[in-house]
Design a protein around this motif. Structure first.
Motif, PDB file in Angstrom:
ATOM      1  N   LEU A 299      48.290   0.063  15.495  1.00 58.33           N
ATOM      2  CA  LEU A 299      49.714  -0.156  15.272  1.00 58.33           C
ATOM      3  C   LEU A 299      50.345  -0.861  16.475  1.00 58.33           C
ATOM      4  O   LEU A 299      51.232  -1.718  16.332  1.00 58.33           O
ATOM      5  CB  LEU A 299      50.416   1.183  15.011  1.00 58.33           C
ATOM      6  N   GLN A 300      49.817  -0.544  17.658  1.00 64.11           N
ATOM      7  CA  GLN A 300      50.299  -1.222  18.864  1.00 64.11           C
ATOM      8  C   GLN A 300      50.012  -2.725  18.782  1.00 64.11           C
ATOM      9  O   GLN A 300      50.841  -3.538  19.181  1.00 64.11           O
ATOM     10  CB  GLN A 300      49.626  -0.633  20.100  1.00 64.11           C
ATOM     11  N   SER A 301      48.825  -3.065  18.229  1.00 63.73           N
ATOM     12  CA  SER A 301      48.471  -4.491  18.113  1.00 63.73           C
ATOM     13  C   SER A 301      49.446  -5.202  17.192  1.00 63.73           C
ATOM     14  O   SER A 301      49.868  -6.335  17.448  1.00 63.73           O
ATOM     15  CB  SER A 301      47.063  -4.664  17.544  1.00 63.73           C
ATOM     16  N   ILE A 302      49.814  -4.527  16.098  1.00 67.40           N
ATOM     17  CA  ILE A 302      50.764  -5.137  15.151  1.00 67.40           C
ATOM     18  C   ILE A 302      52.137  -5.248  15.826  1.00 67.40           C
ATOM     19  O   ILE A 302      52.781  -6.301  15.799  1.00 67.40           O
ATOM     20  CB  ILE A 302      50.857  -4.296  13.853  1.00 67.40           C
ATOM     21  N   ALA A 303      52.560  -4.146  16.452  1.00 69.04           N
ATOM     22  CA  ALA A 303      53.893  -4.115  17.066  1.00 69.04           C
ATOM     23  C   ALA A 303      54.030  -5.120  18.201  1.00 69.04           C
ATOM     24  O   ALA A 303      55.129  -5.595  18.498  1.00 69.04           O
ATOM     25  CB  ALA A 303      54.191  -2.712  17.567  1.00 69.04           C
ATOM     26  N   ASN A 304      52.909  -5.466  18.795  1.00 68.50           N
ATOM     27  CA  ASN A 304      52.920  -6.397  19.928  1.00 68.50           C
ATOM     28  C   ASN A 304      53.442  -7.785  19.583  1.00 68.50           C
ATOM     29  O   ASN A 304      53.930  -8.500  20.446  1.00 68.50           O
ATOM     30  CB  ASN A 304      51.494  -6.538  20.477  1.00 68.50           C
ATOM     31  N   VAL A 305      53.321  -8.149  18.290  1.00 67.09           N
ATOM     32  CA  VAL A 305      53.782  -9.494  17.919  1.00 67.09           C
ATOM     33  C   VAL A 305      55.312  -9.542  17.782  1.00 67.09           C
ATOM     34  O   VAL A 305      55.896 -10.620  17.696  1.00 67.09           O
ATOM     35  CB  VAL A 305      53.144 -10.009  16.597  1.00 67.09           C
ATOM     36  N   LEU A 306      55.968  -8.384  17.784  1.00 69.47           N
ATOM     37  CA  LEU A 306      57.431  -8.385  17.636  1.00 69.47           C
ATOM     38  C   LEU A 306      58.105  -8.788  18.945  1.00 69.47           C
ATOM     39  O   LEU A 306      57.753  -8.267  20.010  1.00 69.47           O
ATOM     40  CB  LEU A 306      57.923  -6.993  17.206  1.00 69.47           C
ATOM     41  N   PRO A 307      59.068  -9.692  18.882  1.00 69.68           N
ATOM     42  CA  PRO A 307      59.736 -10.138  20.114  1.00 69.68           C
ATOM     43  C   PRO A 307      60.378  -8.989  20.882  1.00 69.68           C
ATOM     44  O   PRO A 307      60.352  -8.973  22.109  1.00 69.68           O
ATOM     45  CB  PRO A 307      60.823 -11.093  19.611  1.00 69.68           C
TER      46      PRO A 307
END
Lengths: 239, 245
Positions: free
Chosen positions: B192-200
């Motif tokens: 989930l951290q990997s996904i959230a990382n793309v958020l500005p």
């Protein structure tokens, strides 16, 4: 001096042609009235001229500028009253005037204009609390506040009572005297006769006839504009 | 400049008359901050700082998120829907001015909200910024530019209030819940951290949190570059693609 020139303008919505090769020009100090039934293409013509709608064919020139692309500086010299007025919620009359005034380079005395239009005592009221007629007067005030050279008025006195209409006419005649050019649409023939030097009759997006009020009447079997208008539109002249 | 300020003042008055912006931009972020402070407060974490020190950087971005992804797009889509922008079209105003005025109003709300959160946490829980105040403010500003750029782009591109609502929901809620603004990023599983990382906003929070905890945090170059790139691209695109009707 030509202020605006419309060359063979055509506008389609899907398969429906709403403006069909319409052409005309307006000189400095001249008032052109665009007449026609509801849905004849009057508003579309004005909005296409202003660049709000894109023409499918033809060209609109205002002050030597092609209106295919919006040029904001042009609106320093063009005033527009659109058919349906729309303002921000909970905005007061003086705030609206002030906000519009600062968009122009000219210094504008809002209180003098509000006095001229009989709205000074409403300046602290919310715009939404004004009557229909007062809102209409306000939208005309906003269109002419920066003393434009060319003014578009789409159904300018709809909703106004007789007195208010005549006040607006008086104001517009004064603008004409000051060499301002006007393009207006109206359903009131007395208004057209009072204000317009020339008229253009539209039916289903096509030009039926254009000329001075007198020429348009003389080309019909009738002796007044209202009957002539009905005759051109193919309607029965009852009285 | 005086004319610009008058226009700004009137739009700001209108924004304050509508309770939405005050609620989402000020009341809600303060409410979340107080709630989180009341739950975690000055408890020490495994990382060696208090729960509040760890979350302060995230909490002050809630206001940015709400004003950028709700305030700007919803206001301008409302103007478009009601044909108010159509009336602006026939004046000399430029799209950049309309967008800028809304961005400044919302930025002022965000700054007020972040300042209020800091004061409340300081007075109520004795919170202090242990990192660099100057760099924290700069990080806050850069995050704001990026998020406001996105908000302006949504406001420009979406034609109707319906599409703006959809776009806001798609951006706002994931950013609010996955970026670490309300739930600590460290609590998420790795995937989930990997996904959230793309958020500005995740990048913004990394920066702000870094500078709130240390004067010289590590790994801050990339978030700076990402945020500035997002800001630049989205602001230019929002001006180019602005729709009046």
């Amino acid at each position: 001096m030509i202020m605006t020139k419309v060359n063979e303008i055509t506008k389609k919505y899907g398969n429906k042609t709403v403006l069909d090769h319409v052409s005309f020009s307006v000189k400095k100090g001249e008032c052109l009235g665009i007449l026609g039934h509801n849905g004849a293409g009057k508003t579309t013509l004005i909005e296409t001229m202003l660049g709000l709608k894109k023409a499918d064919e033809g060209q609109v020139i205002i002050f030597d500028h092609n209106m295919a692309k919006r040029k904001q500086q042009l609106f320093e010299k063009v005033g527009v009253q659109l058919q349906h007025s729309a303002y921000q919620a909970k905005i007061k009359v003086h705030e609206l005037c002030q906000e519009r005034a600062v968009l122009y380079q000219t210094d504008i005395d809002e209180d003098r204009l509000l006095t001229d239009f009989g709205l000074l005592d409403k300046k602290n009221q919310m715009v939404e609390s004004l009557s229909g007629g007062e809102k209409q007067k306000l939208s005309i005030l906003l269109a002419i506040m920066h003393e434009p050279e060319l003014i578009f008025l789409d159904e300018l006195t709809t909703g106004l009572d007789v007195v208010a209409r005549r006040e607006i006419w008086k104001y517009l005649l004064q603008l004409k005297k000051n060499n301002k050019s006007l393009i207006l649409t109206s359903h009131y023939m007395d208004e057209v006769e009072t204000l317009c030097d020339r008229i253009l009759l539209l039916k289903d997006g096509k030009e039926l006839i254009s000329g001075t009020v007198q020429e348009v009447i003389e080309n019909s079997p009738y002796d007044n504009l209202e009957k002539a208008f009905l005759w051109y539109m193919g309607e029965e002249v009852l009285l | 400049m005086k004319k610009y300020l008058t226009y700004l003042k009137i739009e700001a008055i209108l924004a304050l008359r509508s309770i939405d912006l005050v609620f989402f931009g000020v009341i809600m972020p303060i409410g979340i901050a107080v709630l989180i402070a009341a739950i975690g407060g000055n408890k020490m974490t495994a990382e060696g700082y208090t729960y509040l020190q760890g979350t302060f950087g995230s909490l002050i971005t809630v206001g940015i998120c709400a004003t950028a992804l709700m305030g700007i797009p919803l206001c301008l889509s409302d103007y478009r829907d009601k044909k108010i922008l159509k009336h602006f079209f026939v004046t000399p105003v430029r799209p950049s001015m309309i967008l800028l005025v809304q961005a400044v109003i919302n930025a002022l709300i965000s700054i007020f909200s972040a300042s209020a959160i800091y004061i409340i946490l300081k007075l109520g829980w004795g919170y202090d910024i242990s990192g660099s105040v100057g760099m924290l403010i700069l990080s806050f500003m850069v995050t704001m530019f990026a998020l406001y750029g996105l908000g302006m782009l949504i406001a420009s591109v979406c034609r109707t209030t319906k599409s703006v609502n959809l776009a806001c929901t798609l951006f706002y809620f994931p950013m609010l819940f996955l970026s670490g603004a309300t739930v600590p990023f460290e609590m998420f599983p790795k995937w989930l951290q990997s996904i959230a990382n793309v958020l500005p906003l995740t990048q913004g929070i990394k920066l702000i949190k870094g500078y709130s905890l240390s004067p010289n945090p590590k790994n801050i170059v990339m978030p700076f570059i990402i945020l500035l790139s997002i800001a630049l691209i989205s602001i230019i695109l929002s001006i180019k693609t602005f729709k009046w009707e």
